[in-house]
Design a protein around this motif. Structure first.
Motif, PDB file in Angstrom:
ATOM      1  N   LYS A  63      26.047 -20.050  44.407  1.00 19.09           N
ATOM      2  CA  LYS A  63      26.766 -18.916  44.995  1.00 19.09           C
ATOM      3  C   LYS A  63      27.471 -18.165  43.882  1.00 19.09           C
ATOM      4  CE  LYS A  63      29.587 -17.428  48.754  1.00 19.09           C
ATOM      5  NZ  LYS A  63      28.936 -16.167  48.952  1.00 19.09           N
ATOM      6  N   ASN A  73      30.437 -10.064  48.931  1.00 16.47           N
ATOM      7  CA  ASN A  73      29.577 -11.247  49.003  1.00 16.47           C
ATOM      8  C   ASN A  73      28.259 -10.977  48.269  1.00 16.47           C
ATOM      9  OD1 ASN A  73      28.198 -13.564  49.614  1.00 16.47           O
ATOM     10  ND2 ASN A  73      28.066 -13.169  51.796  1.00 16.47           N
ATOM     11  N   GLY A  76      23.636 -15.948  47.153  1.00 20.64           N
ATOM     12  CA  GLY A  76      23.138 -16.971  46.252  1.00 20.64           C
ATOM     13  C   GLY A  76      21.860 -17.534  46.826  1.00 20.64           C
ATOM     14  N   TYR A  94      19.407 -12.700  45.006  1.00 20.31           N
ATOM     15  CA  TYR A  94      20.797 -12.484  45.418  1.00 20.31           C
ATOM     16  C   TYR A  94      21.173 -11.049  45.053  1.00 20.31           C
ATOM     17  CZ  TYR A  94      22.211 -12.584  40.542  1.00 20.31           C
ATOM     18  OH  TYR A  94      22.360 -12.268  39.219  1.00 20.31           O
TER      19      TYR A  94
END
Length: 131
Positions: A63, A73, A76, A94
């Motif tokens: 992540k 955000n 990940g 990601y």
């Protein structure tokens, strides 16, 4: 040597040994596309180098967090782990680093999981982007 000195030396050796066996992760941005618009694209993960992965690890969850924009955000991914300490680029996608015309600090956290999904250990590494 007095007893107190022996205790201090023993504790120092034990602390040094514990950190030497600690789960670690490192990365370089490598081929991550340059971006400074504040609108990241989905990109391939950087190459990760793992150390001292806990026994019984079957999956590693990655992540990324922007330490200068904590509410964003980046996501990940998860990869199966079979003993290799190199996780190649392209293992997952990601939202890449893309600070708006400035440098941000990003932290990747790797979480080692067993077959049941229980956490066995965590490691993290932080880098600026762009470097």
């Amino acid at each position: 040597m007095c007893k107190l000195s022996t205790v201090v030396i023993t504790v120092a050796v034990l602390i040094g040994s514990a950190s030497a066996n600690e789960f670690t992760v490192d990365f370089e941005w490598g081929d991550t596309p340059h971006c400074n618009t504040g609108s990241p694209s989905r990109v391939a993960n950087p190459v990760f180098v793992l150390g001292n992965v806990p026994d019984r690890t079957t999956t590693i969850k990655f992540k990324m967090r922007d330490l200068d924009a904590l509410t964003y955000n980046h996501g990940g991914g998860k990869v199966s782990y079979s003993g290799d300490d190199i996780i190649p680029s392209g293992s997952f996608r990601y939202k890449g680093p893309c600070p708006p015309r400035q440098v941000h600090n990003y932290r990747w956290t790797a979480t080692a999981l067993d077959v049941e999904g229980d956490e066995l250990g965590k490691a993290s590494a932080t880098r600026s982007y762009p470097e």
